[in-house]
Every structure is written in structure tokens, then in C-alpha cells.
Design a protein around this motif. Structure first.
Motif, PDB file in Angstrom:
ATOM      1  N   ARG A 128      70.580  39.373  51.196  1.00 24.09           N
ATOM      2  CA  ARG A 128      70.196  38.192  51.983  1.00 24.09           C
ATOM      3  C   ARG A 128      71.088  36.999  51.659  1.00 24.09           C
ATOM      4  O   ARG A 128      71.504  36.270  52.539  1.00 24.09           O
ATOM      5  CB  ARG A 128      68.736  37.841  51.699  1.00 24.09           C
ATOM      6  CG  ARG A 128      68.287  36.556  52.360  1.00 24.09           C
ATOM      7  CD  ARG A 128      66.823  36.298  52.069  1.00 24.09           C
ATOM      8  NE  ARG A 128      66.453  34.928  52.394  1.00 24.09           N
ATOM      9  CZ  ARG A 128      65.349  34.359  51.985  1.00 24.09           C
ATOM     10  NH1 ARG A 128      64.502  35.030  51.237  1.00 24.09           N
ATOM     11  NH2 ARG A 128      65.083  33.113  52.314  1.00 24.09           N
ATOM     12  N   ARG A 136      73.934  37.687  59.765  1.00 23.41           N
ATOM     13  CA  ARG A 136      72.803  38.425  60.359  1.00 23.41           C
ATOM     14  C   ARG A 136      71.741  37.464  60.849  1.00 23.41           C
ATOM     15  O   ARG A 136      71.182  37.623  61.932  1.00 23.41           O
ATOM     16  CB  ARG A 136      72.196  39.403  59.356  1.00 23.41           C
ATOM     17  CG  ARG A 136      72.800  40.757  59.312  1.00 23.41           C
ATOM     18  CD  ARG A 136      71.967  41.746  58.515  1.00 23.41           C
ATOM     19  NE  ARG A 136      71.572  41.278  57.202  1.00 23.41           N
ATOM     20  CZ  ARG A 136      72.348  41.311  56.106  1.00 23.41           C
ATOM     21  NH1 ARG A 136      73.565  41.801  56.184  1.00 23.41           N
ATOM     22  NH2 ARG A 136      71.896  40.874  54.954  1.00 23.41           N
ATOM     23  N   LYS A 137      71.446  36.454  60.056  1.00 27.10           N
ATOM     24  CA  LYS A 137      70.419  35.476  60.410  1.00 27.10           C
ATOM     25  C   LYS A 137      70.813  34.696  61.663  1.00 27.10           C
ATOM     26  O   LYS A 137      69.985  34.410  62.517  1.00 27.10           O
ATOM     27  CB  LYS A 137      70.165  34.525  59.239  1.00 27.10           C
ATOM     28  CG  LYS A 137      68.976  33.628  59.428  1.00 27.10           C
ATOM     29  CD  LYS A 137      68.724  32.820  58.169  1.00 27.10           C
ATOM     30  CE  LYS A 137      67.527  31.922  58.384  1.00 27.10           C
ATOM     31  NZ  LYS A 137      67.242  31.112  57.221  1.00 27.10           N
ATOM     32  N   ARG A 139      72.699  35.794  64.098  1.00 24.24           N
ATOM     33  CA  ARG A 139      72.685  36.673  65.274  1.00 24.24           C
ATOM     34  C   ARG A 139      71.274  37.013  65.726  1.00 24.24           C
ATOM     35  O   ARG A 139      71.059  37.426  66.855  1.00 24.24           O
ATOM     36  CB  ARG A 139      73.442  37.967  64.981  1.00 24.24           C
ATOM     37  CG  ARG A 139      74.936  37.804  64.950  1.00 24.24           C
ATOM     38  CD  ARG A 139      75.615  39.142  64.904  1.00 24.24           C
ATOM     39  NE  ARG A 139      75.352  39.815  63.647  1.00 24.24           N
ATOM     40  CZ  ARG A 139      76.247  39.985  62.678  1.00 24.24           C
ATOM     41  NH1 ARG A 139      77.463  39.540  62.819  1.00 24.24           N
ATOM     42  NH2 ARG A 139      75.928  40.636  61.584  1.00 24.24           N
ATOM     43  N   THR A 140      70.310  36.880  64.820  1.00 27.57           N
ATOM     44  CA  THR A 140      68.919  37.216  65.156  1.00 27.57           C
ATOM     45  C   THR A 140      68.281  36.025  65.871  1.00 27.57           C
ATOM     46  O   THR A 140      68.229  34.937  65.333  1.00 27.57           O
ATOM     47  CB  THR A 140      68.132  37.538  63.877  1.00 27.57           C
ATOM     48  OG1 THR A 140      68.803  38.562  63.162  1.00 27.57           O
ATOM     49  CG2 THR A 140      66.729  37.989  64.214  1.00 27.57           C
TER      50      THR A 140
END
Length: 141
Positions: A128, A136-137, A139-140
Motif C-alpha cells: 500500500r 492503484r489508489k 486509478r480506483t
């Protein structure tokens, strides 16, 4: 309770990755300014093995560069899975060399590094606190 356990795992993974990254990056980065000397020393050390000197010299250069790159990527947490695999392959290469030299104490230490890489790869889903985690965060939705 469940959230704190997840956070604990993520913190443990991130700090272990950071620690390994600093160690590996500095292995390579301190050798880069004296690359010819480092590779030449390896060539001398392996002179009595079956490996050709030129191959050993080139491998020595590649090891230092590889350590600098793998370690730096681990510090950032960028391309985590491929970087961990590359680090494991680098450790296997180092194990091959020290085994040819019959330096079993060093081989044991490198197996510990290999196990550490394996543990980070096995727990990569806990990543994380890294550039990958940040991407990742973002893109979410």
C-alpha cells in the motif's frame, strides 16, 4: 480490529520493502563509482573457477548496476512484483557464484536475502505504501 490488522500488515510490508531496498540500492550505488575496480576484483577472485574472466568482469558490472536499479525500485515501491522477481534472480546469480567459490557462509546469507524477497513477493497483496499503491489508489474510482 480488522482494519488495524490490515494496516499492520501493510505497514510491515512497506517497511520491510523499504529496508531491503535501501540495503540493496546501497550495495550497488557505492560500487558504481568504482565499478572497474569491483568487477576486476571479482575477476581475480573467480580466476581459479571454470568461468571465463571476461564473463566474470561483465557479470560484476551487471551485478552492481542491477543492485542499484532493483534497490532503488524497491525503495520507491515501483513495479513491485517484477522488481522482486528480478531481485530474486539476482540473488540466485550471486548464490551460483559464491557456491563455485565454496563460500558457504556467504551462500547462507544470500539464501536469507532470497527468503526475504520471497516473503515480500508472497505478501505483495499487502503493498500500500509505495508508488504502485499510490497509482492503484488513483486509478480506483
Amino acid at each position: 480490529m480488522a482494519d488495524s490488522r490490515i494496516l499492520d500488515r501493510e505497514l510491515a510490508h512497506g517497511l520491510a520493502r523499504l529496508g531491503l531496498g535501501v540495503d540493496i540500492a546501497l550495495h550497488g550505488l557505492v560500487r558504481l563509482p568504482k565499478l572497474a575496480s569491483f568487477a576486476g576484483g571479482m575477476e581475480k577472485e573467480f580466476a581459479k573457477t571454470v568461468l571465463p574472466g571476461l564473463l566474470v568482469y561483465a557479470t560484476g558490472c551487471g551485478i552492481a548496476v542491477g543492485e542499484a536499479i532493483v534497490g532503488s525500485l524497491l525503495v520507491a515501491g515501483l513495479f513491485l512484483r517484477p522488481t522482486l522477481v528480478a531481485g530474486m534472480l539476482l540473488m540466485i546469480l550471486l548464490l551460483f557464484g559464491v557456491s563455485l567459490l565454496e563460500k558457504w557462509d556467504v551462500a547462507g546469507m544470500q539464501l536469507t536475502y532470497l527468503a526475504f524477497y520471497a516473503a515480500l513477493l508472497a505478501t505483495a497483496s499487502w503493498d500500500r505504501f509505495s508508488v504502485d499503491g499510490w497509482l492503484r489508489k488513483r486509478r480506483t474510482p
